[in-house]
Design an enzyme around this catalytic site. Structure first.
Site, PDB file in Angstrom:
ATOM      1  N   GLU A  92       0.855  -1.258   0.041  1.00  0.00           N
ATOM      2  CA  GLU A  92      -0.094  -0.131  -0.198  1.00  0.00           C
ATOM      3  C   GLU A  92       0.873   1.161   0.015  1.00  0.00           C
ATOM      4  OE1 GLU A  92      -3.274  -0.494  -0.456  1.00  0.00           O
ATOM      5  OE2 GLU A  92      -3.338  -2.479   0.148  1.00  0.00           O
TER       6      GLU A  92
ATOM      7  N   CYS B  32      -1.919   8.997   2.095  1.00  0.00           N
ATOM      8  CA  CYS B  32      -1.541   8.681   1.024  1.00  0.00           C
ATOM      9  C   CYS B  32      -2.576   9.132  -0.104  1.00  0.00           C
ATOM     10  CB  CYS B  32      -1.381   7.271   1.031  1.00  0.00           C
ATOM     11  SG  CYS B  32      -2.711   6.172   1.603  1.00  0.00           S
TER      12      CYS B  32
END
Length: 486
Positions: free
Chosen positions: A254, A288
């Site tokens: 991720e 993110c």
């Protein structure tokens, strides 16, 4: 200050709290006021080895334990998180400079993921498949991979550690967790303490607080873990993937993003402004999925820009302990310096600063920039902080081209009065996730989460997590007799 920082500033290996034996200490600082929270002697490669061996040895019995018993441990862990909300909030605020709003957001999601992990313990199902051979039965078992190594980041450390640790345990695996050096308590020791108090058998979850300067690639090269779950930058993720591939390990990555929030010509401007401000500035933009780029149809540019800048200017910057604070400190001085450099670079390239924040210590005030040249590298990279880039466009075709013009593909959002127009737009964007008439920052326990391009490999959440932390085993049974050619 919470007693967590004195009581839990240790390694947790084989069910025991113990100091590391490395030659130097990680110093845990409060990024807002610079206060020393803890000093932790780092773990060596030998201690990483001990942690993985402890996880392997404990996992065998754990995998044979009834999934209902495993579920009960997860249920107790959930109750402890609920009971310790104030204490965990204090740690998040102190260790990573999270505001109370951010801490509440992180804790809400952490509880939701724990609830999903409770259900996940019972989810793996076997299958019986037909065979072309007479008298043969094909049984397909879904079994734990064995041991999972988890590397978590500093921005949502409690949540993103739990997001891999809890389901891996629920599915019958052992785990070794390496939290980020800036958040060893929220991302590591606190998670171990919760599971220890929930009755998890010793050795199943281990926490090693260390640094690659000490252990090199020992954490990911070690022969015991079969899966490495990594959340962090794409540069480090590329290295993790390379090492895992060389050692025949599965990696779940991720990674970073360069998400865009797009405002089409029929959007509700006031609502789009609210969504964009949240998507860019939640947790100081250290997310993110944050909206690095805000794209606005030129017909709405003036109205949107004015309202956006006004709202950003109103955001309170300061002490994260103050409930009124919206923007606290970034994680460290290095990151603050990088962000100042981003603003200076943009202006040197010809951008206009509609709002130019100052930097005081680790407090970075918001900046809003527009007019970047189309070839600016800043439009294609991740900016991990409170800097917003406003980009006008002429029509959907140009918007699609601009959004996709980045090596990342994590999240995004589009605002429009026509939902199906928004869906059509979303389908043209090269991302793992996209949201219509909402923000860019979302995570839900049962929806596959992950990115395309440099934003990662694989998915987590729900069934995707079950796939990530288990493997399939085929066992055939011949009830008759096979005929062999010789």
């Amino acid at each position: 200050m919470s007693s967590c920082f004195t009581e839990l500033a240790q390694q947790y290996i084989g069910g025991e709290w113990r100091p590391g034996t490395g030659s130097w200490d990680i110093i845990d600082f409060d990024p807002y006021n610079g206060e020393k929270l803890a000093s932790i002697t780092i773990a060596t490669a030998d201690e990483v080895d001990a942690a993985y061996r402890a996880a392997r040895d404990a996992q065998r019995a754990w995998a044979d334990t009834s999934p209902y018993a495993r579920r009960a441990v997860l249920e107790r862990a959930l109750r402890l998180v609920e009971e310790r909300t104030d204490e965990i909030t204090e740690v998040i605020v102190a260790e990573l400079g999270g505001t109370h709003t951010k801490a509440a957001f992180e804790l809400h999601l952490a509880k939701e993921f724990l609830r999903e992990s409770v259900q996940l313990a019972l989810r793996p199902e076997g299958r019986i498949l037909p065979s072309p051979a007479d008298g043969k039965e094909n049984r397909l078992y879904r079994v734990p991979v064995g041991v999972v190594g988890v590397i978590s980041p500093f921005n949502f450390p409690f949540l993103l550690s739990l997001k891999s640790v809890a389901p891996a345990l629920a599915l019958g695996n052992g785990v070794v967790l390496k939290p980020h050096q800036n958040t060893p308590i929220a991302g590591g020791a606190l998670v171990a303490k919760i599971f220890e108090d929930a009755g998890l058998p010793g050795g199943l979850l281990n926490v090693v607080i260390t640094d690659i300067a000490e252990i090199g690639d020992a954490f990911i090269e070690h022969p015991i873990p079969k899966v490495i779950s990594f959340t962090g930058s794409d540069a480090v993720g590329r290295h993790v993937a390379t090492v895992c591939a060389a050692h025949f390990k599965r990696s779940v990555l991720e990674l970073g993003g360069n998400s865009a929030l797009v405002v089409l010509d029929d959007a509700d401007v006031d609502y789009a402004v609210d969504a964009a401000v949240f998507s860019r500035f939640v947790h100081q933009g250290q997310v993110c999925m944050a909206a690095n780029r805000v794209l606005v149809d030129r017909s709405l540019e003036a109205e949107f820009t004015g309202k956006f800048v006004t709202k950003v200017r109103s955001l309170t910057v300061g002490d994260p302990r103050d409930p009124r604070t919206v923007i606290g400190p970034v994680i460290n001085a290095s990151q603050a310096e990088v962000l100042s450099g981003v603003v200076e670079q943009a202006i040197a390239e010809g951008a206009t600063a509609l709002l130019r924040g100052t930097t005081t210590g680790n407090l970075v005030e918001p900046s809003v920039l527009t007019g970047l040249p189309a070839d600016s590298p800043l439009l294609r990279q991740e900016i991990f902080g409170p800097v917003a880039l406003l980009v006008p466009f002429d029509g959907e075709e140009e918007a699609v081209r601009i959004v996709n013009d980045t090596p990342y593909g994590l999240s995004g959002a589009v605002h429009t009065a026509d939902v199906e127009r928004g869906v059509r737009f979303a389908r043209r964007i090269d991302t793992g996730m996209f949201h219509v008439n909402d923000g860019t920052v979302h995570d839900e326990p049962i929806v596959p989460f992950g990115g395309e391009k440099r934003s990662g490999l694989g998915r987590l959440n729900g069934g995707a997590t079950a796939e990530a932390f288990t493997t399939q085993k085929w066992i055939s049974v011949q009830h008759g007799r096979s005929a062999f050619p010789f």
